[in-house]
Motif scaffolding. Structure first.
Motif, PDB file in Angstrom:
ATOM      1  N   HIS A 223       0.815  -1.211   0.000  1.00  0.00           N
ATOM      2  CA  HIS A 223       0.000   0.000   0.000  1.00  0.00           C
ATOM      3  C   HIS A 223       0.852   1.267   0.000  1.00  0.00           C
ATOM      4  O   HIS A 223       0.422   2.314  -0.487  1.00  0.00           O
ATOM      5  CB  HIS A 223      -0.937   0.017   1.214  1.00  0.00           C
TER       6      HIS A 223
ATOM      7  N   PHE B  49      -8.304   9.526   8.360  1.00  0.00           N
ATOM      8  CA  PHE B  49      -8.574   8.353   7.527  1.00  0.00           C
ATOM      9  C   PHE B  49      -9.440   8.745   6.322  1.00  0.00           C
ATOM     10  O   PHE B  49      -9.113   8.447   5.168  1.00  0.00           O
ATOM     11  CB  PHE B  49      -9.279   7.278   8.359  1.00  0.00           C
ATOM     12  N   PHE B  50     -10.528   9.435   6.585  1.00  0.00           N
ATOM     13  CA  PHE B  50     -11.437   9.816   5.500  1.00  0.00           C
ATOM     14  C   PHE B  50     -10.833  10.902   4.613  1.00  0.00           C
ATOM     15  O   PHE B  50     -11.068  10.927   3.403  1.00  0.00           O
ATOM     16  CB  PHE B  50     -12.766  10.287   6.085  1.00  0.00           C
TER      17      PHE B  50
ATOM     18  N   SER C 289      -7.638  11.315   3.913  1.00  0.00           N
ATOM     19  CA  SER C 289      -6.646  10.669   3.052  1.00  0.00           C
ATOM     20  C   SER C 289      -7.322   9.889   1.929  1.00  0.00           C
ATOM     21  O   SER C 289      -6.869   9.906   0.778  1.00  0.00           O
ATOM     22  CB  SER C 289      -5.761   9.733   3.879  1.00  0.00           C
ATOM     23  N   GLU C 290      -8.387   9.206   2.279  1.00  0.00           N
ATOM     24  CA  GLU C 290      -9.145   8.455   1.272  1.00  0.00           C
ATOM     25  C   GLU C 290      -9.682   9.399   0.191  1.00  0.00           C
ATOM     26  O   GLU C 290      -9.607   9.110  -1.009  1.00  0.00           O
ATOM     27  CB  GLU C 290     -10.290   7.713   1.943  1.00  0.00           C
TER      28      GLU C 290
ATOM     29  N   SER D 179      -6.686  10.912  -1.989  1.00  0.00           N
ATOM     30  CA  SER D 179      -5.971   9.919  -2.798  1.00  0.00           C
ATOM     31  C   SER D 179      -6.673   9.608  -4.111  1.00  0.00           C
ATOM     32  O   SER D 179      -6.063   9.047  -5.026  1.00  0.00           O
ATOM     33  CB  SER D 179      -5.782   8.626  -2.000  1.00  0.00           C
ATOM     34  N   LYS D 180      -7.934   9.978  -4.242  1.00  0.00           N
ATOM     35  CA  LYS D 180      -8.657   9.750  -5.486  1.00  0.00           C
ATOM     36  C   LYS D 180      -8.242  10.724  -6.579  1.00  0.00           C
ATOM     37  O   LYS D 180      -8.489  10.483  -7.757  1.00  0.00           O
ATOM     38  CB  LYS D 180     -10.169   9.861  -5.245  1.00  0.00           C
TER      39      LYS D 180
ATOM     40  N   THR E 202      -2.009   8.162   5.640  1.00  0.00           N
ATOM     41  CA  THR E 202      -1.896   8.648   4.265  1.00  0.00           C
ATOM     42  C   THR E 202      -1.257   7.590   3.365  1.00  0.00           C
ATOM     43  O   THR E 202      -1.730   7.343   2.256  1.00  0.00           O
ATOM     44  CB  THR E 202      -1.083   9.956   4.194  1.00  0.00           C
TER      45      THR E 202
ATOM     46  N   ASN F 292      -1.343   4.462   3.750  1.00  0.00           N
ATOM     47  CA  ASN F 292      -2.294   3.366   3.554  1.00  0.00           C
ATOM     48  C   ASN F 292      -3.081   3.559   2.263  1.00  0.00           C
ATOM     49  O   ASN F 292      -3.530   2.595   1.638  1.00  0.00           O
ATOM     50  CB  ASN F 292      -3.259   3.295   4.739  1.00  0.00           C
ATOM     51  N   PHE F 293      -3.210   4.828   1.852  1.00  0.00           N
ATOM     52  CA  PHE F 293      -3.899   5.156   0.598  1.00  0.00           C
ATOM     53  C   PHE F 293      -2.909   5.575  -0.492  1.00  0.00           C
ATOM     54  O   PHE F 293      -3.307   6.224  -1.466  1.00  0.00           O
ATOM     55  CB  PHE F 293      -4.909   6.282   0.846  1.00  0.00           C
TER      56      PHE F 293
END
Length: 619
Positions: free
Chosen positions: A22, A346-347, A349-350, A353-354, A489, A491-492
């Motif tokens: 990841h 968490f949210f 970074s998610e 990352s898109k 971060t 992780n994504f």
């Protein structure tokens, strides 16, 4: 930006390396060499940011074949460092990794002091049979290792590959006590007795010339600079130039860059300066909460983005399943923490990352510039005569204080010695509470703080608050805030940069007289003075929200569920913790004493222990 994994006399394959896939989905590699009978392996998972071509592939070997490097991070001054290398070199590409490889080849490991960036690296000198592991001065990038009596060494950006390669591991209860005290574990300890983490601003030298691995710890941290009285008419201008240079440096990228935008001044200022020097269209990202919560920053961030003319993306989140999110985030971060901002990160970074691979953040401003409430307590203490510092703090007063920050600040005022007082101001659980929870106390943190206090030469600062701020910037930041930021971060597959921790900028800030940074009315004074030149007062003077979660209310609403989790019998948590006292903490929270950090930390530890398969001693 990558994930690194390496070993001496321990075999691993791509299945183990993929435990950190990841962190680097773009490329991968493993290289092996034998030195004096020792098998040295380097592995890397790459997130391609600078030089996207195969020339940036790692592990990277010098043209002569005698030096090897794996690097996680970004070196923002690497182009200037290339110019300092006198040896004629035929470069294969323009990556910062290749620069660092030849810079350390020419100047040796001490050349690491010249790197202005975020990094964890392993450098192998085959000529001298030496292996070096290093972590940047603020610990932005983590680096863990394990060494045993069989002369086997494993190191990695994350714990999970090391754990997979260990024959056995056990709970470090002394480190658990330290975690309960400070809400995080300062280097070098983790909750695994067999796994350590390298101090920020340190390197390990492993000598492979002998029949056994000889490991030495070395610091390359600079002392806190002496105070400089700059001309009053120039100091804000110089600060602005230093900050702008830092932001400009950290825009270095061959891929698109975005901004993690809160409602506060720090990320707004970073965004404003980034826009000035970024050739593309900057995207900004914000997370908020469904419902009427003061912690929601979407409206404020949207106003900032509109003022700056930036593309703004946001998401509102609900926490109907927030307990599972604590569990998931604890698994990602690998070390339990009491910091509730893990969940919005968490949210966030998610979301980011898109669209992008790299983001800048305003993180890291509060410590060197005096932005936290606890610094006011230090200033207030200086104005109270010594004989009054303890006399006005009565047990009755302490029981009536329900605000945790105020309570810790008031308790600390009566403590005379610097390190003892700082510990009192920082602690989540007191030693008395820790004794009630796990039947032992914190015996590690004082020595860790004392070690750093001496390395930084904190004594040269007359004002105690400056000592506290300097320690905060290299303790709390490194193994708490920056630790979870890196893990979540990455992780994504998202690289997060912190311009406020640029080495040149922080060195300048720490050389300023304290009154330019903070007073009893507030902190970040010079920061706000400069900001007033490019941002409106509506942004600069907003109330600080601190990227928090509304866990205070959630934990009240879900108290029955939390009790059910933490007080269940037969769990690893129940083997270690006194559940009667855990129940008392939940009860106090319901009575209006804010224990959200304590409960969040206990839940994090519960979920960490729930997946722990090593040896857990009964209480």
């Amino acid at each position: 930006m990558c994930g690194i994994l390496g070993s001496v006399n321990v075999q691993f394959d791509y299945s183990v390396l993929d435990l950190i896939k990841h962190r680097g989905p773009d490329d991968f590699g493993i290289d092996e060499t034998i030195l004096n009978g020792n098998v040295v392996k380097f592995g890397q998972r790459r997130l391609s940011i600078i030089d996207l071509s195969p020339a940036g592939h790692q592990p990277m070997v010098s043209n002569c074949g005698n030096y090897m490097l794996i690097l996680n991070g970004e070196i923002y001054n690497h182009q200037e460092l290339r110019e300092k290398i006198k040896t004629e070199i035929k470069y294969n590409g323009h990556s910062d990794t290749e620069t660092v490889l030849y810079y350390l080849k020419e100047f040796g490991i001490e050349g690491i002091r010249d790197l202005n960036g975020i990094f964890a690296l392993a450098f192998l000198d085959k000529n001298d049979n030496k292996l070096f592991l290093a972590r940047d001065p603020f610990g932005v990038k983590p680096l863990y290792y394990s060494i045993n009596e069989d002369h086997e060494l494993v190191f990695s950006s994350e714990i999970r590959p090391i754990k997979a390669l260990l024959k056995k591991y056990s709970l470090n209860k002394d480190a658990l006590a330290g975690l309960l005290r400070l809400r995080y574990n300062p280097s070098p300890d983790t909750l695994y007795r067999q796994i350590k983490k390298i101090h920020p601003g340190h390197y390990l030298k492993i000598d492979l010339n002998e029949n056994k691995l000889l490991l030495e710890h070395h610091s390359f941290l600079s002392e806190i600079p002496e105070t400089v009285n700059y001309p009053s008419g120039d100091v804000v201008r110089i600060y602005g130039e230093k900050l702008e240079e830092a932001v400009k440096r950290q825009l270095l990228s061959d891929v698109e860059v975005g901004i993690l935008l809160s409602g506060g001044i720090d990320s707004a200022l970073v965004a404003a300066l980034a826009k000035k020097h970024y050739s593309g269209k900057l995207k900004t990202f914000t997370i908020g909460f469904e419902g009427n919560y003061l912690e929601d920053e979407i409206e404020d961030a949207a106003h900032t983005a509109e003022f700056l003319g930036l593309e703004h993306k946001f998401r509102k989140i609900s926490f109907t399943d927030f307990l599972n999110l604590i569990k998931k985030c604890t698994h990602i971060v690998e070390e339990p923490l009491a910091t509730t901002s893990i969940i919005p990160m968490f949210f966030l970074s998610e979301l980011a990352s898109k669209d992008v691979k790299v983001v800048l953040t305003g993180q890291g401003a509060d410590e060197p510039l005096g932005g936290y409430t606890r610094y006011k307590s230090e200033l207030l203490r200086n104005k109270i005569p010594g004989f009054l510092r303890t006399s006005f703090i009565s047990p009755g007063l302490m029981k009536r204080i329900r605000n945790e920050n105020i309570l810790r600040g008031v308790k600390a005022i009566g403590v005379e010695k610097d390190i003892d007082r700082f510990l009192s101001a920082w602690e989540v659980f007191s030693n008395e509470e820790i004794e009630k929870l796990i039947y032992t106390s914190d015996r590690l943190n004082y020595k860790k703080i004392e070690y750093l206090y001496e390395i930084l030469n904190c004594k040269r600062k007359i004002n105690p608050v400056e000592k506290m701020m300097a320690l905060d910037a290299r303790l709390n930041l490194a193994d708490d805030l920056l630790n979870y930021t890196d893990k979540i971060t990455m992780n994504f597959a998202l690289e997060c940069r912190v311009p406020m921790l640029d080495l040149e900028l922080v060195n300048f800030i720490e050389s300023l007289p304290a009154h330019l940074k903070l007073n009893l009315r507030g902190g970040k004074l010079i920061h706000k003075q400069f900001a007033s030149e490019i941002l409106p007062g509506s942004i600069i003077n907003r109330k600080k929200k601190g990227f928090l979660s509304p866990t205070n209310n959630w934990f009240k609403n879900e108290a029955a569920t939390i009790r059910e989790i933490l007080l269940e019998g037969g769990t690893n948590f129940s083997k270690v913790f006194n559940q009667t006292y855990v129940a008392e903490i939940i009860k106090l929270h319901l009575q209006g004493y804010n224990k959200e950090k304590q409960i969040f930390l206990l839940l994090s530890i519960f979920y960490w222990l729930d997946s722990f398969t090593g040896e857990v001693s009964d209480k």
